[in-house]
Write a protein that holds these residues in place. Structure first.
Motif, PDB file in Angstrom:
ATOM      1  N   GLY A  69       3.390 -31.077   1.204  1.00  0.00           N
ATOM      2  CA  GLY A  69       2.115 -30.054   1.953  1.00  0.00           C
ATOM      3  C   GLY A  69       1.435 -29.926   2.121  1.00  0.00           C
ATOM      4  N   ARG A  70       0.398 -28.884   2.273  1.00  0.00           N
ATOM      5  CA  ARG A  70      -0.873 -29.519   3.133  1.00  0.00           C
ATOM      6  C   ARG A  70      -1.539 -30.073   1.860  1.00  0.00           C
ATOM      7  N   ASP A  71      -2.347 -31.470   2.344  1.00  0.00           N
ATOM      8  CA  ASP A  71      -3.337 -32.336   1.452  1.00  0.00           C
ATOM      9  C   ASP A  71      -4.468 -31.080   1.360  1.00  0.00           C
ATOM     10  N   VAL A  72      -4.895 -30.885   0.074  1.00  0.00           N
ATOM     11  CA  VAL A  72      -5.823 -30.543  -0.939  1.00  0.00           C
ATOM     12  C   VAL A  72      -6.488 -31.250  -1.873  1.00  0.00           C
ATOM     13  N   GLU A  73      -7.669 -31.322  -1.806  1.00  0.00           N
ATOM     14  CA  GLU A  73      -8.309 -32.325  -3.287  1.00  0.00           C
ATOM     15  C   GLU A  73      -9.653 -31.358  -3.228  1.00  0.00           C
ATOM     16  N   TYR A  74      -9.925 -31.194  -4.572  1.00  0.00           N
ATOM     17  CA  TYR A  74     -11.203 -30.616  -5.039  1.00  0.00           C
ATOM     18  C   TYR A  74     -11.904 -30.716  -6.474  1.00  0.00           C
ATOM     19  N   VAL A  75     -12.797 -30.775  -6.690  1.00  0.00           N
ATOM     20  CA  VAL A  75     -13.795 -31.217  -8.133  1.00  0.00           C
ATOM     21  C   VAL A  75     -12.745 -30.088  -8.164  1.00  0.00           C
ATOM     22  N   ASP A  76     -12.774 -29.661 -10.061  1.00  0.00           N
ATOM     23  CA  ASP A  76     -12.850 -28.451 -10.600  1.00  0.00           C
ATOM     24  C   ASP A  76     -13.826 -28.269 -11.420  1.00  0.00           C
ATOM     25  N   PRO A  77     -14.382 -26.992 -11.235  1.00  0.00           N
ATOM     26  CA  PRO A  77     -15.842 -26.484 -11.702  1.00  0.00           C
ATOM     27  C   PRO A  77     -16.005 -26.789 -12.822  1.00  0.00           C
ATOM     28  N   VAL A  78     -14.677 -26.385 -14.215  1.00  0.00           N
ATOM     29  CA  VAL A  78     -15.032 -26.871 -15.736  1.00  0.00           C
ATOM     30  C   VAL A  78     -15.175 -27.609 -15.865  1.00  0.00           C
ATOM     31  N   GLU A  83      -9.262 -33.200  -8.411  1.00  0.00           N
ATOM     32  CA  GLU A  83      -7.617 -33.051  -8.138  1.00  0.00           C
ATOM     33  C   GLU A  83      -7.110 -33.274  -7.356  1.00  0.00           C
ATOM     34  N   HIS A  84      -5.962 -33.138  -6.787  1.00  0.00           N
ATOM     35  CA  HIS A  84      -5.474 -34.049  -5.710  1.00  0.00           C
ATOM     36  C   HIS A  84      -4.244 -32.967  -6.261  1.00  0.00           C
ATOM     37  N   TYR A  85      -3.667 -31.657  -4.734  1.00  0.00           N
ATOM     38  CA  TYR A  85      -2.308 -31.202  -4.273  1.00  0.00           C
ATOM     39  C   TYR A  85      -2.036 -31.305  -3.039  1.00  0.00           C
ATOM     40  N   GLU A  86      -0.865 -31.064  -3.195  1.00  0.00           N
ATOM     41  CA  GLU A  86       0.268 -30.120  -1.906  1.00  0.00           C
ATOM     42  C   GLU A  86       0.108 -28.545  -1.747  1.00  0.00           C
ATOM     43  N   ARG A  87      -0.468 -28.780  -0.698  1.00  0.00           N
ATOM     44  CA  ARG A  87      -0.293 -27.244  -1.299  1.00  0.00           C
ATOM     45  C   ARG A  87       0.945 -26.149  -0.201  1.00  0.00           C
ATOM     46  N   ASN A 216      -4.258 -14.901 -15.827  1.00  0.00           N
ATOM     47  CA  ASN A 216      -5.503 -15.275 -16.244  1.00  0.00           C
ATOM     48  C   ASN A 216      -5.507 -16.741 -15.175  1.00  0.00           C
ATOM     49  N   ALA A 217      -5.773 -16.363 -14.213  1.00  0.00           N
ATOM     50  CA  ALA A 217      -5.676 -16.713 -13.012  1.00  0.00           C
ATOM     51  C   ALA A 217      -7.244 -17.752 -12.971  1.00  0.00           C
ATOM     52  N   LYS A 218      -7.392 -18.509 -12.469  1.00  0.00           N
ATOM     53  CA  LYS A 218      -9.091 -18.717 -12.048  1.00  0.00           C
ATOM     54  C   LYS A 218      -9.285 -18.784 -10.606  1.00  0.00           C
ATOM     55  N   ILE A 219     -10.108 -18.935  -9.789  1.00  0.00           N
ATOM     56  CA  ILE A 219     -10.795 -18.594  -8.944  1.00  0.00           C
ATOM     57  C   ILE A 219     -11.106 -20.138  -8.205  1.00  0.00           C
ATOM     58  N   THR A 220     -10.108 -20.761  -7.613  1.00  0.00           N
ATOM     59  CA  THR A 220     -10.888 -22.042  -7.255  1.00  0.00           C
ATOM     60  C   THR A 220     -11.180 -21.834  -5.563  1.00  0.00           C
TER      61      THR A 220
END
Length: 229
Positions: A69-78, A83-87, A216-220
Motif C-alpha cells: 500500500g502507500r506508506d503512512v505514519e502519524y502520531v495517535d492523538p490519544v 503508528e505506521h500503516y500501509e494504506r 465507533n470510528a475515530k477521525i485520524t
C-alpha cells in the motif's frame, strides 16, 4: 330579484385569483421538493449499498503479508504513540472507480465488482508483492479498466459510480495494515463542489461511515480519512 342575483354573480376577484395562484405555486414547490428529497435519499441508499459491497470485498480479501500500500505514519492523538500503516483505498466518484494498488484491485475483481480479462487479472495478481514502480497496467482498455491514473491507480468505469447529486459526489473505502499485519478499515464521503479542494465535509463523512457500520470510528489525520477502531 333575478336581475340583482345575476349582477352580483361576478366570480373571483383579481385579488382572490392571485391568492389562489400563489397557494398553488407554494404547494407545487413543496411537492417538488419532497419528491426531490425522496429521490436523493434513494440515490444515497444506492451508493451506501454499493459501498457496502466494496467494504465486503476489501474486508474479505486475503492480503499478502507484505501488502504494497502507500506508506503512512502519524502520531495517535490519544496515546501519543507513533503508528505506521500501509494504506490502500477504493475511490468512487461520478465518473470512475480508482483502486490504489494491485491488492485492492484484486479484491474488487475477485468480488465481481470490476472486470478485466483473465490475462490482465493474472498479471495484476503478480504485482501484489512488487514495489510500485514494478506494477503492471493494461496498455489499453480491458473490460472495466480504462486507464492508469497519475498516481498509479487502476481506474475503472461501471455502474458503481456515485448516484447522489447533492449529498456527496465522492466516497472512499480505505484499508490500513499496521506492522503487526492487523487490518483496519474506514470510509469517508465528500462533496468537492461544496467544500474546498479535496477536503472532507465532516457531517457528510460521519453519516456515510456510520451507514457502513463504522459507528465507533475515530477521525485520524491520515489524509483526513476516517479509520475504524
Amino acid at each position: 330579484m333575478i336581475k340583482r342575483e345575476q349582477t352580483n354573480n361576478k366570480g373571483f376577484s383579481l385579488v382572490e385569483l392571485i391568492v389562489i395562484i400563489a397557494i398553488m405555486a407554494i404547494l407545487a414547490v413543496s411537492i417538488s421538493l419532497a419528491i426531490m428529497g425522496y429521490m436523493e435519499k434513494a440515490r444515497m441508499s444506492k451508493d451506501v449499498y454499493n459501498a457496502g459491497l466494496i467494504k465486503n470485498a476489501l474486508a474479505s480479501y486475503d492480503y499478502p503479508s507484505d501488502f504494497q500500500g502507500r506508506d503512512v505514519e502519524y502520531v495517535d492523538p490519544v496515546t501519543k504513540v507513533k503508528e505506521h500503516y500501509e494504506r490502500g483505498w477504493v475511490y468512487v466518484d461520478k465518473d470512475e472507480i480508482r483502486c490504489s494498488d494491485p491488492s485492492t484491485c484484486m479484491a474488487m475483481i475477485n468480488f465481481g465488482l470490476v472486470h478485466v480479462s483473465p490475462e490482465s487479472e493474472a498479471k495484476i495478481a503478480e504485482c501484489e508483492q512488487l514495489p510500485q514502480n514494478k506494477w503492471w497496467f493494461p496498455s489499453k482498455g480491458d473490460g472495466d479498466f480504462f486507464r492508469r491514473s497519475d498516481i498509479n491507480e487502476y481506474v475503472f468505469k461501471n455502474n458503481l459510480r456515485v448516484n447522489a447529486r447533492r449529498s456527496w459526489n465522492t466516497y472512499q473505502l480505505d484499508v490500513y495494515m499496521d506492522d503487526t499485519e492487523w487490518l483496519s478499515m474506514g470510509a469517508s464521503a465528500s462533496n468537492t463542489e461544496r467544500t474546498s479542494g479535496h477536503s472532507k465535509d465532516a457531517e457528510t463523512a460521519q453519516y456515510f461511515y456510520e451507514q457502513l457500520g463504522f459507528a465507533n470510528a475515530k477521525i485520524t489525520p491520515i489524509g483526513a480519512q476516517h479509520k475504524g477502531d
